[in-house]
Design a protein around this motif. Structure first.
Motif, PDB file in Angstrom:
ATOM      1  N   VAL A  11       0.912  -1.387  -0.176  1.00 40.61           N
ATOM      2  CA  VAL A  11      -0.073   0.244   0.057  1.00 40.61           C
ATOM      3  C   VAL A  11       1.038   1.265  -0.068  1.00 40.61           C
ATOM      4  CG1 VAL A  11      -1.625   1.359   1.445  1.00 40.61           C
ATOM      5  CG2 VAL A  11      -1.869  -1.084   1.148  1.00 40.61           C
ATOM      6  N   ARG A  12       1.876   1.147   0.901  1.00 38.12           N
ATOM      7  CA  ARG A  12       2.756   2.358   0.930  1.00 38.12           C
ATOM      8  C   ARG A  12       3.498   2.612  -0.309  1.00 38.12           C
ATOM      9  NH1 ARG A  12       7.130   2.210   5.604  1.00 38.12           N
ATOM     10  NH2 ARG A  12       7.918   0.645   4.048  1.00 38.12           N
ATOM     11  N   GLU A  13       3.916   1.687  -1.065  1.00 41.66           N
ATOM     12  CA  GLU A  13       4.538   1.943  -2.159  1.00 41.66           C
ATOM     13  C   GLU A  13       3.699   2.278  -3.461  1.00 41.66           C
ATOM     14  OE1 GLU A  13       6.259  -1.982  -2.697  1.00 41.66           O
ATOM     15  OE2 GLU A  13       7.764  -1.881  -1.200  1.00 41.66           O
ATOM     16  N   VAL A  14       2.438   1.671  -3.551  1.00 44.17           N
ATOM     17  CA  VAL A  14       1.684   1.940  -4.911  1.00 44.17           C
ATOM     18  C   VAL A  14       0.695   3.270  -4.555  1.00 44.17           C
ATOM     19  CG1 VAL A  14       1.968  -0.292  -5.570  1.00 44.17           C
ATOM     20  CG2 VAL A  14      -0.142   0.049  -4.347  1.00 44.17           C
ATOM     21  N   SER A  15       0.333   3.047  -3.116  1.00 47.25           N
ATOM     22  CA  SER A  15      -0.797   4.198  -3.140  1.00 47.25           C
ATOM     23  C   SER A  15      -0.301   5.055  -1.695  1.00 47.25           C
ATOM     24  CB  SER A  15      -2.178   3.521  -3.066  1.00 47.25           C
ATOM     25  OG  SER A  15      -3.149   4.370  -2.686  1.00 47.25           O
ATOM     26  N   PRO A  16       0.840   5.541  -1.556  1.00 46.13           N
ATOM     27  CA  PRO A  16       1.203   6.129  -0.366  1.00 46.13           C
ATOM     28  C   PRO A  16       0.171   7.090   0.249  1.00 46.13           C
ATOM     29  CG  PRO A  16       2.319   7.112  -2.154  1.00 46.13           C
ATOM     30  CD  PRO A  16       1.452   6.150  -2.720  1.00 46.13           C
ATOM     31  N   ARG A  17      -0.751   7.504  -0.379  1.00 51.21           N
ATOM     32  CA  ARG A  17      -1.772   8.584   0.359  1.00 51.21           C
ATOM     33  C   ARG A  17      -2.854   7.611   0.963  1.00 51.21           C
ATOM     34  NH1 ARG A  17      -3.396  13.409  -3.491  1.00 51.21           N
ATOM     35  NH2 ARG A  17      -4.403  14.041  -1.339  1.00 51.21           N
ATOM     36  N   SER A  18      -2.863   6.394   0.885  1.00 51.80           N
ATOM     37  CA  SER A  18      -3.846   5.570   1.448  1.00 51.80           C
ATOM     38  C   SER A  18      -3.503   5.392   3.008  1.00 51.80           C
ATOM     39  CB  SER A  18      -4.223   4.294   0.739  1.00 51.80           C
ATOM     40  OG  SER A  18      -4.327   4.426  -0.810  1.00 51.80           O
ATOM     41  N   GLY A  19      -4.544   5.478   3.956  1.00 54.19           N
ATOM     42  CA  GLY A  19      -4.397   5.352   5.197  1.00 54.19           C
ATOM     43  C   GLY A  19      -4.945   3.954   5.188  1.00 54.19           C
ATOM     44  N   VAL A  20      -4.117   3.060   6.258  1.00 54.99           N
ATOM     45  CA  VAL A  20      -4.406   1.758   6.603  1.00 54.99           C
ATOM     46  C   VAL A  20      -4.955   1.400   8.000  1.00 54.99           C
ATOM     47  CG1 VAL A  20      -3.235  -0.764   6.777  1.00 54.99           C
ATOM     48  CG2 VAL A  20      -2.584   0.884   4.892  1.00 54.99           C
ATOM     49  N   VAL A  21      -5.928   0.720   7.984  1.00 52.20           N
ATOM     50  CA  VAL A  21      -6.435   0.438   9.485  1.00 52.20           C
ATOM     51  C   VAL A  21      -6.217  -1.110   9.605  1.00 52.20           C
ATOM     52  CG1 VAL A  21      -8.398   0.393  10.934  1.00 52.20           C
ATOM     53  CG2 VAL A  21      -8.023   2.411   9.605  1.00 52.20           C
ATOM     54  N   LEU A  22      -5.735  -1.781  10.534  1.00 51.32           N
ATOM     55  CA  LEU A  22      -5.738  -3.234  10.748  1.00 51.32           C
ATOM     56  C   LEU A  22      -6.697  -3.439  11.801  1.00 51.32           C
ATOM     57  CD1 LEU A  22      -1.851  -3.610  10.685  1.00 51.32           C
ATOM     58  CD2 LEU A  22      -3.560  -4.497   8.903  1.00 51.32           C
ATOM     59  N   LEU A  23      -7.597  -4.450  11.262  1.00 54.03           N
ATOM     60  CA  LEU A  23      -8.657  -5.320  12.323  1.00 54.03           C
ATOM     61  C   LEU A  23      -8.021  -6.712  12.311  1.00 54.03           C
ATOM     62  CD1 LEU A  23     -12.222  -4.642  10.676  1.00 54.03           C
ATOM     63  CD2 LEU A  23     -11.284  -4.011  12.657  1.00 54.03           C
ATOM     64  N   THR A  24      -7.953  -6.895  13.709  1.00 49.53           N
ATOM     65  CA  THR A  24      -7.034  -8.067  14.215  1.00 49.53           C
ATOM     66  C   THR A  24      -7.529  -8.467  15.271  1.00 49.53           C
ATOM     67  OG1 THR A  24      -4.831  -8.829  14.656  1.00 49.53           O
ATOM     68  CG2 THR A  24      -5.289  -6.638  15.110  1.00 49.53           C
ATOM     69  N   GLU A  25      -7.246 -10.036  15.730  1.00 53.37           N
ATOM     70  CA  GLU A  25      -7.266 -10.473  17.123  1.00 53.37           C
ATOM     71  C   GLU A  25      -5.932 -10.174  17.724  1.00 53.37           C
ATOM     72  OE1 GLU A  25      -9.902 -10.849  18.323  1.00 53.37           O
ATOM     73  OE2 GLU A  25     -11.154 -10.775  16.693  1.00 53.37           O
ATOM     74  N   VAL A  26      -4.834 -10.175  17.110  1.00 54.84           N
ATOM     75  CA  VAL A  26      -3.450  -9.881  17.510  1.00 54.84           C
ATOM     76  C   VAL A  26      -3.214  -8.718  18.440  1.00 54.84           C
ATOM     77  CG1 VAL A  26      -1.031 -10.012  16.680  1.00 54.84           C
ATOM     78  CG2 VAL A  26      -2.632 -11.298  15.331  1.00 54.84           C
ATOM     79  N   THR A  27      -2.481  -9.062  19.526  1.00 51.62           N
ATOM     80  CA  THR A  27      -2.289  -7.868  20.464  1.00 51.62           C
ATOM     81  C   THR A  27      -0.896  -7.958  20.833  1.00 51.62           C
ATOM     82  OG1 THR A  27      -2.929  -8.991  22.365  1.00 51.62           O
ATOM     83  CG2 THR A  27      -4.435  -7.671  21.469  1.00 51.62           C
ATOM     84  N   ALA A  28       0.127  -8.621  20.155  1.00 56.95           N
ATOM     85  CA  ALA A  28       1.391  -8.698  20.388  1.00 56.95           C
ATOM     86  C   ALA A  28       2.189  -7.494  20.149  1.00 56.95           C
ATOM     87  CB  ALA A  28       2.282  -9.968  19.438  1.00 56.95           C
ATOM     88  N   VAL A  29       2.823  -6.965  20.992  1.00 58.13           N
ATOM     89  CA  VAL A  29       3.640  -5.503  20.638  1.00 58.13           C
ATOM     90  C   VAL A  29       4.244  -5.618  19.445  1.00 58.13           C
ATOM     91  CG1 VAL A  29       4.988  -3.812  21.710  1.00 58.13           C
ATOM     92  CG2 VAL A  29       3.248  -4.763  23.140  1.00 58.13           C
ATOM     93  N   ASP A  30       5.252  -6.642  18.993  1.00 59.71           N
ATOM     94  CA  ASP A  30       6.030  -6.583  18.076  1.00 59.71           C
ATOM     95  C   ASP A  30       5.269  -6.515  16.782  1.00 59.71           C
ATOM     96  OD1 ASP A  30       8.435  -6.689  19.345  1.00 59.71           O
ATOM     97  OD2 ASP A  30       8.462  -9.185  19.208  1.00 59.71           O
ATOM     98  N   ALA A  31       4.091  -7.337  16.758  1.00 67.46           N
ATOM     99  CA  ALA A  31       3.321  -7.124  15.539  1.00 67.46           C
ATOM    100  C   ALA A  31       2.559  -5.778  15.289  1.00 67.46           C
ATOM    101  CB  ALA A  31       2.096  -8.298  15.613  1.00 67.46           C
TER     102      ALA A  31
END
Length: 235
Positions: free
Chosen positions: A90-110
């Motif tokens: 996304v950052r490469e082909v559409s850098p103006r697009s904001g990304v929101v991640l929906l997840t069950e993961v809560t690991a800080v590293d992730a």
């Protein structure tokens, strides 16, 4: 956010949108029932139009190039190797697009890896639809959006960012190749073909990687790799 929650929000009269002035959206989730219910819910918001859906990584990549959406809502478990390679894309082909991640993961590293890859929002799938809409609007305005319970754990990691021991140094050259393939989003059969080894050998390498890195899943190993400078090579 369950399907029941979404379906409950579908009652009432659908409002007309503002046309081209709306926030264009792309939902990327391979759980079709959830994605379609979420699409219907978001389409009721007068400023969130149009709302497109991608069910595969290939569809998502094509939509990104064609539509350049304002906001991408992405399932963290989307794709064979998880969503992080797609966040980079996304950052490469559409850098103006904001990304929101929906997840069950809560690991800080992730979480940290996703933010460093370019994600601006991180929400659990149990979040209410109204909160998700607020997050989408906030990310579109250029804001970051994290649950309060994660913010305190993530900020020190983001602000620290200093040099330290490279956890990937414990991997052999072949294990690094397998990890790179995982970052590129390849599944085990495709890794085996690319490296010209058996799937059993790939399985053994994967188990060794998880053990050496002290993680419990491919997703966590990819997040750790991205955090420490490994980048996707597939376009």
């Amino acid at each position: 956010m369950g399907v029941d929650d979404l379906s409950a929000d579908l009652s009432g009269t659908r409002r007309s949108g503002p046309g081209s002035d709306g926030v264009s959206m792309l939902l990327a989730d391979d759980h079709a029932l959830f994605a379609e219910a979420l699409q219907l819910r978001l389409s009721r918001e007068p400023d969130l139009r149009p709302v497109a859906v991608a069910y595969t990584v290939a569809q998502a990549r094509a939509r990104l190039v064609r539509d350049r959406p304002d906001v991408v809502v992405l399932d963290m478990a989307f794709g064979d190797g998880g969503a992080l390679p797609l966040v980079e894309h996304v950052r490469e082909v559409s850098p103006r697009s904001g990304v929101v991640l929906l997840t069950e993961v809560t690991a800080v590293d992730a979480v940290v890896a996703a933010l460093r890859c370019g994600a601006r929002g991180w929400l659990p799938k149990t979040v209410g639809s109204a909160e998700l809409v607020r997050a989408i609007r906030g990310v579109h305005r250029g804001e970051a959006w994290l649950p309060p319970e994660l913010l305190g754990r993530v900020l020190p990691e983001l602000l620290g960012g200093g040099p330290g021991t490279d956890p990937l140094a414990v991997l052999t050259a072949r294990e690094r190749e397998v990890l790179q393939c995982m970052v590129d989003g390849l599944d085990r059969p495709r890794i085996a073909r690319q490296l010209r080894v058996s799937t059993n050998t790939v399985r053994s390498h994967t188990q060794n990687i998880l053990a050496k890195l002290g993680v419990h899943s491919t997703l966590e190993s990819v997040a750790l790799a991205l955090r420490h400078g490994v980048r996707g090579t597939r376009r």
